[in-house]
Design an enzyme around this catalytic site. Structure first.
Site, PDB file in Angstrom:
ATOM      1  N   SER A  39     -11.371 -22.130 -51.894  1.00 58.34           N
ATOM      2  CA  SER A  39     -10.250 -21.296 -51.493  1.00 58.34           C
ATOM      3  C   SER A  39     -10.646 -19.820 -51.601  1.00 58.34           C
ATOM      4  O   SER A  39     -11.657 -19.426 -51.026  1.00 58.34           O
ATOM      5  CB  SER A  39      -9.007 -21.643 -52.304  1.00 58.34           C
ATOM      6  OG  SER A  39      -7.854 -21.103 -51.693  1.00 58.34           O
ATOM      7  N   ASP A 122      -5.892 -29.382 -43.868  1.00 58.06           N
ATOM      8  CA  ASP A 122      -5.814 -28.022 -44.416  1.00 58.06           C
ATOM      9  C   ASP A 122      -5.459 -27.047 -43.297  1.00 58.06           C
ATOM     10  O   ASP A 122      -6.091 -27.059 -42.239  1.00 58.06           O
ATOM     11  CB  ASP A 122      -7.171 -27.652 -45.027  1.00 58.06           C
ATOM     12  CG  ASP A 122      -7.166 -26.362 -45.804  1.00 58.06           C
ATOM     13  OD1 ASP A 122      -6.194 -25.587 -45.727  1.00 58.06           O
ATOM     14  OD2 ASP A 122      -8.168 -26.114 -46.500  1.00 58.06           O
ATOM     15  N   HIS A 154      -5.783 -28.949 -48.479  1.00 55.69           N
ATOM     16  CA  HIS A 154      -6.493 -27.833 -49.104  1.00 55.69           C
ATOM     17  C   HIS A 154      -6.750 -28.116 -50.591  1.00 55.69           C
ATOM     18  O   HIS A 154      -5.848 -28.495 -51.314  1.00 55.69           O
ATOM     19  CB  HIS A 154      -5.652 -26.566 -48.927  1.00 55.69           C
ATOM     20  CG  HIS A 154      -6.312 -25.323 -49.389  1.00 55.69           C
ATOM     21  ND1 HIS A 154      -7.397 -24.764 -48.743  1.00 55.69           N
ATOM     22  CD2 HIS A 154      -6.058 -24.510 -50.448  1.00 55.69           C
ATOM     23  CE1 HIS A 154      -7.769 -23.665 -49.367  1.00 55.69           C
ATOM     24  NE2 HIS A 154      -6.968 -23.491 -50.406  1.00 55.69           N
TER      25      HIS A 154
END
Length: 183
Positions: A39, A122, A154
C-alpha cells in the site's frame, strides 16, 4: 537517504559491513538489499529506488523492489481526499510520488528488478498494472515481474496472513528475493 538508520549522502562513508549499526554489520549483506512495501509502503519503496538511481548509496546495492498493492492512485485515476493533506504541494494525480508515469527518474531506478503485486478486487489494481507497463516501456534496463492474486482485495495478506493465497504470495516474494541464488 536513510535505510535502517544509516544516512547516505554524497560524502557518505562506504558501508562494507563496517557501519555504525553493529547488528546490521554482523548480519546484513549490503550487496544484496531488497526493499518491499505494501500500500503506501509500496510508494515509499518506489520512491526510495527512484532516488537510489540518482544518488550515491555508499556501497549499498539494491537488487530488487517489491511493490505490493501499491497506492499509485485509484482505478478512476483520482486521488483520495487525504493526499493533499499529506502532501500539500502535490500536483494531484500527476504527482510522481503516486504516478510513476510522471516521474523523470523512472528509467533509472536504482535496482535490477521489480516485482509488482496486484489483487483482482483491489481498486488500485489498474494503476498497478499501468505502473508495470509504464516501467517496461521506460527504457529502464532492469526486469519487471507482475503477480496478480485472484479473488482478493487490497492488502488481504495483512488481514488474513494464514490464508492459502497469502501464503502463496509470501512464497512468491521469497522466490523473488532468492532467484539469483538458484544458480
Amino acid at each position: 537517504m536513510k535505510i535502517h538508520g544509516l544516512h547516505f549522502s554524497g560524502q557518505a562513508k562506504r558501508y562494507n559491513n563496517e557501519g555504525p549499526e553493529g547488528w546490521l554489520s554482523d548480519h546484513a549483506d549490503f550487496q544484496r538489499v531488497f526493499l518491499a512495501g505494501d500500500s503506501a509502503g509500496g510508494n515509499i519503496v518506489y520512491n526510495m529506488v527512484a532516488r537510489a538511481g540518482i544518488e550515491d548509496l555508499a556501497g549499498i546495492e539494491i537488487l530488487g523492489a517489491c511493490l505490493v498493492h501499491t497506492y499509485f492512485g485509484r482505478k478512476d485515476f483520482e486521488v483520495d481526499n487525504y493526499w493533499p493533506f499529506v502532501c500539500p504541494n502535490t500536483s494531484g494525480i500527476n504527482d510522481p510520488r503516486i504516478n510513476p508515469a510522471m516521474d523523470s527518474r523512472l528509467s533509472s531506478l536504482g535496482c535490477t528488478r521489480v516485482l509488482i503485486c496486484v489483487a483482482e478486487k483491489d481498486v488500485l489494481k489498474e494503476r498497478g498494472l499501468l505502473s508495470c507497463e509504464t516501467l517496461r516501456k521506460s527504457g529502464w534496463d532492469g526486469e519487471v515481474q507482475i503477480v496478480e492474486t485472484e479473488g482478493e482485495e487490497h492488502v488481504f495478506h495483512l488481514f488474513n496472513p494464514d490464508c492459502g493465497k497469502a501464503v502463496i504470495l509470501l512464497k512468491r516474494l521469497a522466490s523473488f528475493f532468492n532467484q539469483d541464488r538458484a544458480n
